[in-house]
Structure formats: structure tokens, C-alpha cells
Write a protein that holds these residues in place. Structure first.
Motif, mmCIF file in Angstrom:
data_model
loop_
_atom_site.group_PDB
_atom_site.id
_atom_site.type_symbol
_atom_site.label_atom_id
_atom_site.label_comp_id
_atom_site.label_asym_id
_atom_site.label_seq_id
_atom_site.Cartn_x
_atom_site.Cartn_y
_atom_site.Cartn_z
ATOM 1 N N ASN A 54 0.848 -1.195 0.000
ATOM 2 C CA ASN A 54 0.000 0.000 0.000
ATOM 3 C C ASN A 54 0.886 1.249 0.000
ATOM 4 N N LYS A 56 0.167 4.441 -0.623
ATOM 5 C CA LYS A 56 -0.407 5.606 0.063
ATOM 6 C C LYS A 56 -0.181 5.501 1.570
ATOM 7 N N LEU A 57 -0.440 4.337 2.115
ATOM 8 C CA LEU A 57 -0.235 4.118 3.544
ATOM 9 C C LEU A 57 1.242 4.273 3.901
ATOM 10 N N ASP A 60 2.447 7.958 3.776
ATOM 11 C CA ASP A 60 1.960 8.790 4.881
ATOM 12 C C ASP A 60 2.653 8.426 6.190
ATOM 13 N N VAL A 69 -1.437 2.973 13.384
ATOM 14 C CA VAL A 69 -2.727 3.348 12.803
ATOM 15 C C VAL A 69 -3.805 3.150 13.869
ATOM 16 N N GLN A 105 -8.786 11.063 6.898
ATOM 17 C CA GLN A 105 -7.858 10.043 6.445
ATOM 18 C C GLN A 105 -8.373 8.645 6.717
ATOM 19 N N TYR A 107 -7.348 4.866 5.493
ATOM 20 C CA TYR A 107 -6.325 4.125 4.769
ATOM 21 C C TYR A 107 -6.914 2.934 4.016
ATOM 22 N N GLU A 121 -6.167 7.009 10.114
ATOM 23 C CA GLU A 121 -4.964 7.693 10.577
ATOM 24 C C GLU A 121 -5.028 7.873 12.091
#
Length: 374
Positions: A54, A56-57, A60, A69, A105, A107, A121
Motif C-alpha cells: 500500500n 499511500k499508507l 503517509d 494506525v 484520512q 487508509y 490515521e
């Protein structure tokens, strides 16, 4: 005290959740950081394999320099059928529709026949309610300084504008549903009462929200415009931020309506510009409330905010709404210096856990959510 059978059932349920999370790339800890009527939120960790899968995860969390998380686990098997069929799908849709905003946010989501997992998030500094109360204690003066309130309120308005521009109304905006991360940025959360609409003139009928933050038209069981109801809640939030109190405190809706009709009062020094903005949002008639464009350009909110904020507000391409007579915009007198905002001290709230004088002086009480299908 829980019975042995209940404790064993809870232990088995938790171990099932640990296993299901691990199968989806997350390590679930036993640290519970929140709870709702049908859900619990735990601290979790993304595995290295998940971070490789992932982007994007991974991107970030790399910027935060940790792998933590928040995992919200919703027990769909135990929740009422209406919640599973109506409110939960709306929450998931709303999060998916708005997740790209910096203050919202989500995820990932995974689910099975018994549970739905939302990977969110982590907001490590708690919620806005806790922040206001802790700051009030430290300052020995209720509320936040206006400079900090302005910084946070801009972010809140930006997140709400992002939702509205995508046809989503939140319907449960309150201090408990606004979280702060380790950098002091807000994260709008709990979209359990959120709903989508196809037209700006669409009316809704579900009685939902938390009484101290709920618009009067909802309390009066009238059909309502979701965007305008959110605007009322924003006014309550801003009042709570700068005063450390709720503008109207009553548990019974009919008594709350009576208080609202009596009018708003400010019992401590607040700048005239801030009072003007709050009064512009807390209008009994929905159509008289300031719109988000007017809020963004209000003299208390200036100077202009970040590009992200302006982009969210201007996404619809509509011209700014007409300024109501009650609002004060343009080049107004400068805001009152922060050192003039608290000219006296209130007694430090007691820490014995009791309600009463403490809540009335300078601590905000938590608000229970309510819902009645309509």
C-alpha cells in the motif's frame, strides 16, 4: 464486575480480531483508544508486507516516522439491522468519498460476516474536547486563545467544505469527533450519521446528532437542509473553542429550543470579530446562517488561508454567497490582541471527576449521540 463467561467471550472475540487483522496486514494491540455504541477503536501497526503493498499508507506513515494506525472495529453481527443496512454503508461511502483531504484520512477497509474494520490515521493527541479542557486547566482561563482557535477552525471548516463539495453532510459535528494528530493538525472523524445528497435544496428528516450541537430545526423535528445544519454545529464548536463552554446546555430538545430563542450570550471577553462569526453561524433561521464562503472570508478568519483550504472551498466554482447584514467582512478593524482575551481567572476545575460547577465554569462535558429514523 464481569462474569468469567463474559470475560472469556470478550477474550475470544479479541483474539479473533487480532487474527483477522493480521491476515489483512495489521497487528492489533490491546490498547483501546476509543469506543462507540457498536464499535471499538484500537491502536494498530502496519506490517512491513502491508507497507510494501500500500503505497499511500507507506508514504503517509513514512512522513510520520512510525507505523501506527487506528483500527475501528464495528460489530455488524451485534448492531441493529438498521445500523448495518443504513448508517454503516453511509459512513463507509462518506469516508471513501472524502479521504483525499488532509484532514480526513481513511487508509483501508476490510470486513467479514461479523465485523467491519476501518483503518484510520492515528490522532495521538486525543480529541478537541480534551484539548480545550486541558488548555483551559493550563491557562486557568476557559477556552483556547483566539490565535490557536483560528488555526484549528480553519482546518475544520476546510474539512467540512471538502465534504459538502462532494455531496456529503456530516450531521454529527462536535468536539469529540474532531481529533488532533501529533503535529497538531485536526482530523474529522466518525461519519456514522453522514449522508449524501443530490441537490443543494435536498431536505432530510433523520433526527440525529448530539443535542448541544444539533441545529434547532432538527430539534423541532422539522425537515432540514444538511449543509445548513452542519453550519450551526460549526458555530457551537467555535463558541466552545474560545469560551471553554457550550452556548446552550440542555438535555431535552424542547428546553434547548427555549434557550436558543432567548439568544446567545458571551460572558467573557471575546473579540468582536469572533463574536460576529459565531452569531452569524448560530442563527435560528437556517437560511440566515453564514455560508462556508462567507465563513472563509470573514474578517476573523483572515488573512487568507492555505492553498489547500482555498481549493476545497472553491471546488464548486460558485461565486461567493451574498453577505448577510449580520456578518462583518472585508477590511475590518484588527482582531483584539490575544493578551486581552482573558482579563481574569476562573477557579481551577476540580479533578475529582464530579460534574456540576466544573462543567459550568470551564470544562466542556462530553455529548452523547442520538438518532431517530424519520
Amino acid at each position: 464486575m464481569k462474569s468469567c463467561a463474559k470475560r472469556e467471550e470478550d477474550r475470544k472475540t479479541f483474539m479473533d480480531q487480532v487474527r483477522e487483522s493480521k491476515e489483512n496486514g495489521y497487528l492489533l494491540s490491546s490498547r483501546k483508544i476509543g469506543s462507540g455504541a457498536f464499535s471499538k477503536v484500537y491502536l494498530g501497526y502496519a506490517t512491513q508486507e502491508k507497507l510494501r503493498q500500500n503505497y499511500k499508507l507507506a508514504s503517509d506513515l513514512r512522513s510520520k516516522r512510525h507505523a501506527m494506525v487506528a483500527i475501528k472495529i464495528i460489530s455488524t453481527a451485534k448492531a441493529p439491522l438498521e445500523y448495518s443496512r443504513k448508517f454503516l454503508p453511509r459512513e463507509i461511502y462518506s469516508l471513501n468519498a472524502t479521504y483525499k483531504h488532509i484532514n480526513i484520512q481513511l487508509y483501508e477497509m476490510y470486513r467479514n460476516s461479523r465485523r467491519t474494520y476501518l483503518v484510520l490515521e492515528l490522532a495521538s493527541r486525543g480529541d478537541l474536547l480534551e484539548h480545550i479542557n486541558a488548555t483551559s486547566d493550563r491557562r486557568e482561563c476557559p477556552g483556547l486563545e483566539e490565535e490557536e482557535a483560528r488555526r484549528l477552525f480553519r482546518q475544520i471548516v476546510s474539512a467540512v467544505a471538502h465534504c459538502h463539495n462532494r455531496g456529503i453532510v456530516h450531521r454529527d459535528l462536535k468536539c469529540e469527533n474532531i481529533l488532533l494528530d501529533e503535529r497538531g493538525f485536526i482530523k474529522l472523524t466518525d461519519f456514522g450519521f453522514a449522508n449524501r445528497y443530490s441537490s443543494k435544496n435536498s431536505l432530510m428528516s433523520t433526527f440525529c446528532g448530539s443535542v448541544p450541537y444539533t441545529a434547532p430545526e432538527i430539534l423541532m423535528s422539522k425537515k432540514y437542509n444538511g449543509e445548513l445544519a452542519d453550519l450551526w454545529s460549526l458555530g457551537v464548536i467555535l463558541y466552545a473553542m474560545v469560551t471553554g463552554k457550550l452556548p446552550f446546555r440542555e438535555r431535552q430538545p424542547h428546553k434547548m429550543i427555549h434557550m436558543i430563542k432567548q439568544g446567545l450570550s458571551f460572558q467573557q471577553p471575546i473579540s468582536p470579530e469572533c463574536q460576529s462569526l459565531i452569531q452569524g453561524l448560530l442563527q435560528l433561521k437556517p437560511g440566515a446562517r453564514l455560508g462556508l464562503q462567507q465563513v472563509a472570508t470573514h474578517c476573523w478568519m483572515l488573512p487568507a488561508t492555505s492553498a489547500i483550504f482555498q481549493q476545497a472551498l472553491n471546488a464548486t466554482g460558485r461565486p461567493p454567497e451574498r453577505t448577510s447584514r449580520g456578518s462583518r467582512q472585508g477590511n475590518q478593524s484588527p482582531r483584539r490582541p490575544s493578551h486581552l482575551l482573558c482579563t481574569g481567572r476562573l477557579p481551577r476545575p476540580s479533578r475529582d471527576g464530579s460534574q456540576g460547577p466544573r462543567a459550568d465554569l470551564c470544562r466542556l462535558p462530553p455529548s452523547a449521540a442520538l438518532a431517530r429514523p424519520g
